[in-house]
Design a protein around this motif. Structure first.
Motif, PDB file in Angstrom:
ATOM      1  N   ASP A   1       0.829  -1.201   0.000  1.00 44.81           N
ATOM      2  CA  ASP A   1       0.000   0.000   0.000  1.00 44.81           C
ATOM      3  C   ASP A   1       0.868   1.257   0.000  1.00 44.81           C
ATOM      4  OD1 ASP A   1       0.928  -0.281   2.562  1.00 44.81           O
ATOM      5  OD2 ASP A   1      -1.036  -0.595   3.470  1.00 44.81           O
ATOM      6  N   LYS A   2       2.162   1.103  -0.356  1.00 44.43           N
ATOM      7  CA  LYS A   2       3.057   2.247  -0.476  1.00 44.43           C
ATOM      8  C   LYS A   2       3.613   2.313  -1.900  1.00 44.43           C
ATOM      9  CE  LYS A   2       4.870   2.601   4.240  1.00 44.43           C
ATOM     10  NZ  LYS A   2       4.195   1.460   4.891  1.00 44.43           N
ATOM     11  N   ASP A   3       3.843   3.528  -2.392  1.00 45.30           N
ATOM     12  CA  ASP A   3       4.544   3.664  -3.667  1.00 45.30           C
ATOM     13  C   ASP A   3       6.004   3.253  -3.433  1.00 45.30           C
ATOM     14  OD1 ASP A   3       2.205   4.673  -4.615  1.00 45.30           O
ATOM     15  OD2 ASP A   3       2.910   6.733  -4.854  1.00 45.30           O
ATOM     16  N   ILE A   4       6.560   2.537  -4.371  1.00 43.70           N
ATOM     17  CA  ILE A   4       7.956   2.088  -4.276  1.00 43.70           C
ATOM     18  C   ILE A   4       8.668   2.559  -5.536  1.00 43.70           C
ATOM     19  CG2 ILE A   4       9.483   0.061  -4.247  1.00 43.70           C
ATOM     20  CD1 ILE A   4       7.332  -1.389  -2.619  1.00 43.70           C
ATOM     21  N   LYS A   5       9.901   3.010  -5.380  1.00 40.90           N
ATOM     22  CA  LYS A   5      10.672   3.436  -6.549  1.00 40.90           C
ATOM     23  C   LYS A   5      11.652   2.339  -6.954  1.00 40.90           C
ATOM     24  CE  LYS A   5      10.540   8.360  -5.443  1.00 40.90           C
ATOM     25  NZ  LYS A   5      11.291   9.438  -4.791  1.00 40.90           N
ATOM     26  N   LEU A   6      11.632   2.002  -8.233  1.00 40.71           N
ATOM     27  CA  LEU A   6      12.664   1.135  -8.793  1.00 40.71           C
ATOM     28  C   LEU A   6      13.850   2.053  -9.096  1.00 40.71           C
ATOM     29  CD1 LEU A   6      13.915  -1.339 -10.169  1.00 40.71           C
ATOM     30  CD2 LEU A   6      12.588  -0.782 -12.203  1.00 40.71           C
ATOM     31  N   VAL A  59      11.522  10.654 -27.971  1.00 45.36           N
ATOM     32  CA  VAL A  59      12.892  10.786 -27.488  1.00 45.36           C
ATOM     33  C   VAL A  59      13.080   9.840 -26.315  1.00 45.36           C
ATOM     34  CG1 VAL A  59      14.595  12.399 -26.535  1.00 45.36           C
ATOM     35  CG2 VAL A  59      12.879  13.217 -28.151  1.00 45.36           C
ATOM     36  N   MET A  60      14.220   9.148 -26.293  1.00 43.49           N
ATOM     37  CA  MET A  60      14.516   8.263 -25.177  1.00 43.49           C
ATOM     38  C   MET A  60      15.367   9.030 -24.182  1.00 43.49           C
ATOM     39  SD  MET A  60      16.054   4.417 -25.279  1.00 43.49           S
ATOM     40  CE  MET A  60      17.771   4.831 -25.555  1.00 43.49           C
ATOM     41  N   ARG A  61      14.923   9.054 -22.925  1.00 43.09           N
ATOM     42  CA  ARG A  61      15.662   9.775 -21.889  1.00 43.09           C
ATOM     43  C   ARG A  61      15.901   8.858 -20.698  1.00 43.09           C
ATOM     44  NH1 ARG A  61      12.134  14.815 -22.446  1.00 43.09           N
ATOM     45  NH2 ARG A  61      13.315  16.011 -23.970  1.00 43.09           N
ATOM     46  N   PRO A  62      17.106   8.924 -20.113  1.00 44.00           N
ATOM     47  CA  PRO A  62      17.308   8.203 -18.851  1.00 44.00           C
ATOM     48  C   PRO A  62      16.453   8.844 -17.756  1.00 44.00           C
ATOM     49  CG  PRO A  62      19.416   8.950 -19.787  1.00 44.00           C
ATOM     50  CD  PRO A  62      18.309   9.617 -20.565  1.00 44.00           C
ATOM     51  N   VAL A  63      15.962   8.028 -16.839  1.00 37.74           N
ATOM     52  CA  VAL A  63      15.216   8.547 -15.683  1.00 37.74           C
ATOM     53  C   VAL A  63      15.916   8.073 -14.416  1.00 37.74           C
ATOM     54  CG1 VAL A  63      12.962   8.759 -16.834  1.00 37.74           C
ATOM     55  CG2 VAL A  63      13.596   6.578 -15.794  1.00 37.74           C
ATOM     56  N   ASP A  64      15.772   8.844 -13.330  1.00 35.45           N
ATOM     57  CA  ASP A  64      16.450   8.507 -12.075  1.00 35.45           C
ATOM     58  C   ASP A  64      15.818   7.291 -11.406  1.00 35.45           C
ATOM     59  OD1 ASP A  64      18.247  10.596 -12.322  1.00 35.45           O
ATOM     60  OD2 ASP A  64      16.931  12.007 -11.283  1.00 35.45           O
ATOM     61  N   PHE A  65      14.530   7.119 -11.614  1.00 43.00           N
ATOM     62  CA  PHE A  65      13.819   5.995 -11.015  1.00 43.00           C
ATOM     63  C   PHE A  65      12.524   5.781 -11.775  1.00 43.00           C
ATOM     64  CE2 PHE A  65      12.439   9.798  -8.769  1.00 43.00           C
ATOM     65  CZ  PHE A  65      11.054   9.686  -8.849  1.00 43.00           C
ATOM     66  N   TYR A  81      18.246 -14.843 -18.773  1.00 46.75           N
ATOM     67  CA  TYR A  81      19.270 -14.004 -18.158  1.00 46.75           C
ATOM     68  C   TYR A  81      18.777 -13.533 -16.798  1.00 46.75           C
ATOM     69  CZ  TYR A  81      21.143 -14.329 -22.794  1.00 46.75           C
ATOM     70  OH  TYR A  81      21.634 -14.840 -23.957  1.00 46.75           O
ATOM     71  N   LYS A  82      19.616 -13.759 -15.789  1.00 42.34           N
ATOM     72  CA  LYS A  82      19.230 -13.384 -14.429  1.00 42.34           C
ATOM     73  C   LYS A  82      19.658 -11.942 -14.139  1.00 42.34           C
ATOM     74  CE  LYS A  82      19.321 -18.025 -12.460  1.00 42.34           C
ATOM     75  NZ  LYS A  82      18.023 -18.240 -13.054  1.00 42.34           N
ATOM     76  N   ALA A  83      18.764 -11.215 -13.490  1.00 38.35           N
ATOM     77  CA  ALA A  83      19.066  -9.835 -13.114  1.00 38.35           C
ATOM     78  C   ALA A  83      18.303  -9.531 -11.830  1.00 38.35           C
ATOM     79  CB  ALA A  83      18.653  -8.888 -14.237  1.00 38.35           C
ATOM     80  N   LYS A  84      18.517  -8.331 -11.308  1.00 41.09           N
ATOM     81  CA  LYS A  84      17.748  -7.958 -10.116  1.00 41.09           C
ATOM     82  C   LYS A  84      17.365  -6.499 -10.147  1.00 41.09           C
ATOM     83  CE  LYS A  84      21.533  -6.999  -6.973  1.00 41.09           C
ATOM     84  NZ  LYS A  84      22.333  -7.457  -5.849  1.00 41.09           N
ATOM     85  N   LEU A  85      16.235  -6.241  -9.497  1.00 42.67           N
ATOM     86  CA  LEU A  85      15.735  -4.880  -9.316  1.00 42.67           C
ATOM     87  C   LEU A  85      16.246  -4.393  -7.970  1.00 42.67           C
ATOM     88  CD1 LEU A  85      11.962  -5.573 -10.113  1.00 42.67           C
ATOM     89  CD2 LEU A  85      13.747  -4.899 -11.733  1.00 42.67           C
ATOM     90  N   VAL A  86      16.677  -3.141  -7.904  1.00 40.74           N
ATOM     91  CA  VAL A  86      17.052  -2.532  -6.629  1.00 40.74           C
ATOM     92  C   VAL A  86      16.022  -1.442  -6.353  1.00 40.74           C
ATOM     93  CG1 VAL A  86      18.843  -1.337  -5.336  1.00 40.74           C
ATOM     94  CG2 VAL A  86      19.484  -3.032  -7.072  1.00 40.74           C
ATOM     95  N   LEU A  87      15.336  -1.580  -5.214  1.00 42.44           N
ATOM     96  CA  LEU A  87      14.242  -0.676  -4.872  1.00 42.44           C
ATOM     97  C   LEU A  87      14.692   0.342  -3.825  1.00 42.44           C
ATOM     98  CD1 LEU A  87      11.604  -3.520  -4.538  1.00 42.44           C
ATOM     99  CD2 LEU A  87      12.105  -2.148  -6.568  1.00 42.44           C
ATOM    100  N   ASP A  88      13.913   1.402  -3.682  1.00 42.40           N
ATOM    101  CA  ASP A  88      14.306   2.461  -2.742  1.00 42.40           C
ATOM    102  C   ASP A  88      14.084   2.083  -1.285  1.00 42.40           C
ATOM    103  OD1 ASP A  88      11.535   2.635  -2.713  1.00 42.40           O
ATOM    104  OD2 ASP A  88      11.486   4.815  -2.715  1.00 42.40           O
ATOM    105  N   GLU A 141      15.810  -5.989  -2.722  1.00 44.12           N
ATOM    106  CA  GLU A 141      16.217  -6.423  -4.048  1.00 44.12           C
ATOM    107  C   GLU A 141      15.271  -7.518  -4.499  1.00 44.12           C
ATOM    108  OE1 GLU A 141      20.266  -7.613  -3.436  1.00 44.12           O
ATOM    109  OE2 GLU A 141      20.998  -5.555  -3.647  1.00 44.12           O
ATOM    110  N   VAL A 142      14.925  -7.494  -5.772  1.00 44.65           N
ATOM    111  CA  VAL A 142      14.029  -8.505  -6.325  1.00 44.65           C
ATOM    112  C   VAL A 142      14.754  -9.157  -7.496  1.00 44.65           C
ATOM    113  CG1 VAL A 142      11.795  -8.955  -7.412  1.00 44.65           C
ATOM    114  CG2 VAL A 142      12.002  -7.142  -5.681  1.00 44.65           C
ATOM    115  N   PHE A 143      15.015 -10.463  -7.361  1.00 47.71           N
ATOM    116  CA  PHE A 143      15.679 -11.189  -8.440  1.00 47.71           C
ATOM    117  C   PHE A 143      14.643 -11.637  -9.460  1.00 47.71           C
ATOM    118  CE2 PHE A 143      18.507 -11.343  -4.891  1.00 47.71           C
ATOM    119  CZ  PHE A 143      19.758 -11.205  -5.470  1.00 47.71           C
ATOM    120  N   PHE A 144      15.031 -11.605 -10.722  1.00 42.06           N
ATOM    121  CA  PHE A 144      14.120 -12.074 -11.762  1.00 42.06           C
ATOM    122  C   PHE A 144      14.921 -12.641 -12.918  1.00 42.06           C
ATOM    123  CE2 PHE A 144      15.153  -7.809 -13.105  1.00 42.06           C
ATOM    124  CZ  PHE A 144      15.158  -7.860 -14.496  1.00 42.06           C
ATOM    125  N   THR A 145      14.241 -13.363 -13.768  1.00 46.33           N
ATOM    126  CA  THR A 145      14.868 -13.934 -14.960  1.00 46.33           C
ATOM    127  C   THR A 145      14.164 -13.375 -16.181  1.00 46.33           C
ATOM    128  OG1 THR A 145      15.410 -15.949 -13.764  1.00 46.33           O
ATOM    129  CG2 THR A 145      15.407 -16.086 -16.164  1.00 46.33           C
TER     130      THR A 145
END
Length: 143
Positions: free
Chosen positions: A49-54, A78-84, A117-124, A128-132
């Motif tokens: 029930d909280k907003d979470i930032k990736l 246009v493609m732009r990098p975002v902070d989260f 390919y295995k990777a992980k999300l890092v949240l604020d 950490e959330v691992f995913f494939t």
């Protein structure tokens, strides 16, 4: 015997409950020959029930992962990098082509269709959330 079953079901329910962020349908585009850049798409479901930032994505198979967004600027995409990427509470955020997505640079080897390919999300919230991410077949080109 009953005790074992009860313990198992408790363990299973705890695991399900722990998934604040669920990753669904994670895919990575196969790289073109000679290219070291690709993109990851996925659906992210925030069950809290909280907003979470990736904040970022990491993985061993590439050097750099960046969060990007495609947006209209001066009449063109246009493609732009975002902070989260904001994952709103109790909702699904889709990372897709033409919108929010993860750009992958310095891929260490070709991303082959059909591989995982295995990777992980890092949240604020420091979780950490691992995913494939599955590499999907490229649409066949007709000669």
């Amino acid at each position: 015997m009953k005790k074992i079953i009860l313990t198992l079901s408790l363990v299973l329910s705890v695991n399900l409950f722990a998934a604040d962020i669920e990753v669904k349908d994670a895919s990575i585009k196969p790289t073109l020959p000679g290219m070291q850049v690709t993109a990851i798409f996925m659906k992210l479901i925030n069950n809290t029930d909280k907003d979470i930032k990736l904040m970022k994505v990491t993985g061993d198979f590439a050097g750099t992962f960046e969060l990007h967004n495609m947006e209209m600027a001066g009449g063109k995409m246009v493609m732009r990098p975002v902070d989260f990427i904001l994952l709103k509470s109790k909702s699904m955020t889709e990372l897709k082509s033409g919108g929010l997505h993860v750009m992958v640079f310095d891929v260490k080897g070709p991303i082959m269709a059909g591989s995982e390919y295995k990777a992980k999300l890092v949240l604020d919230n420091n979780k950490e959330v691992f995913f494939t991410a599955k590499s999907l077949e490229m649409p066949a080109h007709h000669h």
